[in-house]
Design a protein around this motif. Structure first.
Motif, short mmCIF file in Angstrom:
data_model
loop_
_atom_site.label_atom_id
_atom_site.label_comp_id
_atom_site.label_asym_id
_atom_site.label_seq_id
_atom_site.Cartn_x
_atom_site.Cartn_y
_atom_site.Cartn_z
N PHE A 91 0.85 -1.19 0.00
CA PHE A 91 0.00 0.00 0.00
C PHE A 91 0.89 1.24 0.00
O PHE A 91 1.66 1.47 0.94
CB PHE A 91 -0.90 0.01 1.24
CG PHE A 91 -1.73 1.25 1.38
CD1 PHE A 91 -2.85 1.46 0.61
CD2 PHE A 91 -1.38 2.24 2.31
CE1 PHE A 91 -3.62 2.61 0.73
CE2 PHE A 91 -2.13 3.40 2.45
CZ PHE A 91 -3.25 3.58 1.65
N VAL A 133 -4.22 -1.03 -4.45
CA VAL A 133 -3.61 -1.95 -3.49
C VAL A 133 -3.09 -3.17 -4.24
O VAL A 133 -3.83 -3.80 -5.01
CB VAL A 133 -4.63 -2.38 -2.41
CG1 VAL A 133 -4.04 -3.48 -1.53
CG2 VAL A 133 -5.05 -1.19 -1.57
N ALA A 138 -11.03 -1.17 -1.73
CA ALA A 138 -10.06 -0.07 -1.85
C ALA A 138 -10.34 0.77 -3.08
O ALA A 138 -10.15 2.01 -3.06
CB ALA A 138 -8.64 -0.64 -1.89
N GLU A 186 -3.54 5.41 -3.90
CA GLU A 186 -3.84 4.59 -2.71
C GLU A 186 -4.87 3.49 -3.01
O GLU A 186 -4.87 2.44 -2.36
CB GLU A 186 -4.34 5.49 -1.58
CG GLU A 186 -3.23 6.36 -1.00
CD GLU A 186 -3.77 7.44 -0.06
OE1 GLU A 186 -3.05 7.81 0.87
OE2 GLU A 186 -4.91 7.92 -0.29
N LEU A 188 -5.32 4.10 5.71
CA LEU A 188 -5.44 2.64 5.59
C LEU A 188 -6.05 2.05 6.85
O LEU A 188 -6.90 1.15 6.78
CB LEU A 188 -4.07 2.02 5.31
CG LEU A 188 -4.04 0.49 5.17
CD1 LEU A 188 -4.87 0.05 3.96
CD2 LEU A 188 -2.60 -0.02 5.04
#
Length: 451
Positions: free
Chosen positions: A133, A230, A217, A227, A140
């Motif tokens: 990540f 993942v 995600a 971000e 997170l």
């Protein structure tokens, strides 16, 4: 027995296409032709180890890929184990001389001194989703807290039957491992798998976690575009199970240790304690010390159709958990009482896998009166402790080679194809002489000299 020809040596770098699609006969014939001289001798040897029962042989053929024959290991039994007040006979599959005899000897010794006590401390197993990540760790953590319930929900179809048996997913936590590798995180999950070893169950859950992680995600509003990307590296159970522990123990008054080879029990107990303490502080000794424990553990694990490689890996990791490799077993003398014990991690199963397929694995479990996974953990730990006690008793009294080489004598006689008359004379001679490979060979040569 066989020799490669120079022709074969020239072909070492060549490959064969479609080998897995060949029949068993075709595989054997190709191997024999390519690697052995004469080929027919190799073919005959491989076929000699086929099971005459076609149904059993077909079953064995399908355990692995590219099967050509069976590789036999003896299945023995060590009787007279008094465990938690009940006598049992323990099946052991192993090729090493003296292991079954040593376990049996230790079982008999302790059967008149209170027997073995065994306790399962816990049964937690572990699996991990390893992922990368590249972003804000605090975001997170918030994402995980909001998504955690979904990990459970989207594995309900997988965990349904396990939950009915009292098992399932215990917990999922997010672990930050960026101090070890850049951007490296884990979904670290604990499981209870009851009587199954649980590898397939755990891995199925983890793979669903990975899918859920990536999907959620992608749509998490607080993540930036980077971000949201993942990267799941892998999803796999761990064979290191430091919270799946069983303890086995023996104890008695020091004076009750007396027997033929232990005329002075106090001196024996003190020397035994010193031997264990050496293994606790000296890794070179600890490795061999623990190998002796694994002689007992592996033999029962293999006999019951469990994965001895996973057990070995997990146990040796456990022996190093404090940063230095050390003894798995421990001893003490307090208030004139001698106590010897071990604690080991064991992830075992009594349902599924080979335990349900291999006829002798099923027989071995039946011999143990169809134990639960917890009960099997106790049998295995006790076998390891018994083996360790037998080895240390020999090392600190008569020496390890005396009994071991007498047991190994039969292997040497088989190697040199001794006939019945030779075996009788050799065994009689070595009742009063030290057994070593060279000494036995020398005596065989004397017997075979022309008169």
């Amino acid at each position: 027995m066989f020799a490669k020809t120079s022709h074969n040596q020239l072909k070492m770098n060549e490959t064969i296409a479609g080998f897995s699609k060949l029949s068993k006969e075709e595989k054997i014939n190709w191997l024999a032709k390519e690697y052995f001289t004469p080929p027919q001798k190799a073919v005959e040897l491989l076929k000699n180890y086929w099971n005459s029962n076609e149904k059993i042989q077909k079953l064995h053929d399908e355990f692995i890929e590219n099967t050509i024959s069976n590789f036999y290991i003896p299945l023995g039994v060590a009787p007279n184990f008094l465990i938690n007040g009940k006598f049992s006979s323990i099946p052991m599959a192993i090729e090493e001389s003296s292991v079954v005899a040593a376990a049996s000897k230790a079982a008999k010794f302790w059967s008149t001194r209170g027997g073995f006590k065994a306790t399962v401390i816990n049964t937690e197993k572990i699996g991990q989703v390893h992922f990368i990540f590249k972003g804000d760790e605090s975001k997170l953590e918030l994402f995980f807290a909001q998504t955690k319930a979904k990990f459970f929900a989207e594995t309900e179809s997988i965990t349904k039957n396990m939950r009915k048996r009292g098992g399932g997913i215990l917990d999922i936590i997010l672990k930050d491992k960026t101090n070890l590798l850049p951007n490296y995180f884990q979904l670290h999950t604990t499981f209870e798998t009851k009587d199954s070893m649980g590898a397939n169950f755990i891995n199925s859950c983890l793979e669903q976690f990975a899918k859920t992680l990536k999907q959620e995600a992608l749509v998490y509003e607080l993540f930036s575009e980077t971000e949201r990307d993942v990267e799941v590296v892998m999803s796999i159970l761990s064979n290191y199970v430091p919270n799946c522990i069983v303890r086995a123990e023996v104890s008695c008054l020091v004076e009750d240790l007396v027997e033929k080879h232990i005329p002075n029990p106090k001196a024996f107990a003190e020397r035994f304690l010193q031997a264990v303490q050496i293994a606790e502080v000296e890794p070179f000794r600890a490795v061999t010390h623990n190998k002796g424990i694994m002689n007992g553990i592996d033999a029962v694990v293999l006999a019951t159709g469990n994965d001895f490689r996973a057990v070995e890996a997990g146990i040796h990791a456990y022996a190093s958990r404090d940063g230095s490799y050390t003894s798995l077993s421990h001893a003490k003398i307090e208030n004139e009482i001698f106590t010897f014990w071990l604690e080991v991690p064991l992830a075992l199963g009594t349902v599924g896998g080979l335990t349900a397929l291999h006829p002798l694995a099923k027989l071995s479990l039946e011999m143990l009166e169809n134990p639960s996974a917890k009960e099997l953990m106790q049998f295995v730990a006790v076998a390891g402790l018994a083996q360790n006690f037998a080895a240390l008793r020999s090392l600190t009294t008569t020496g390890i080679q005396d009994g071991h080489m007498k047991m190994h004598l039969n292997n040497i006689l088989n190697q040199f194809e001794a006939n019945d008359d030779e075996r009788l004379l050799i065994r009689k001679y070595f009742k009063h002489h030290v057994v070593s490979h060279s000494a036995v060979v020398e005596y065989i040569e004397i017997l075979r000299r022309p008169i």
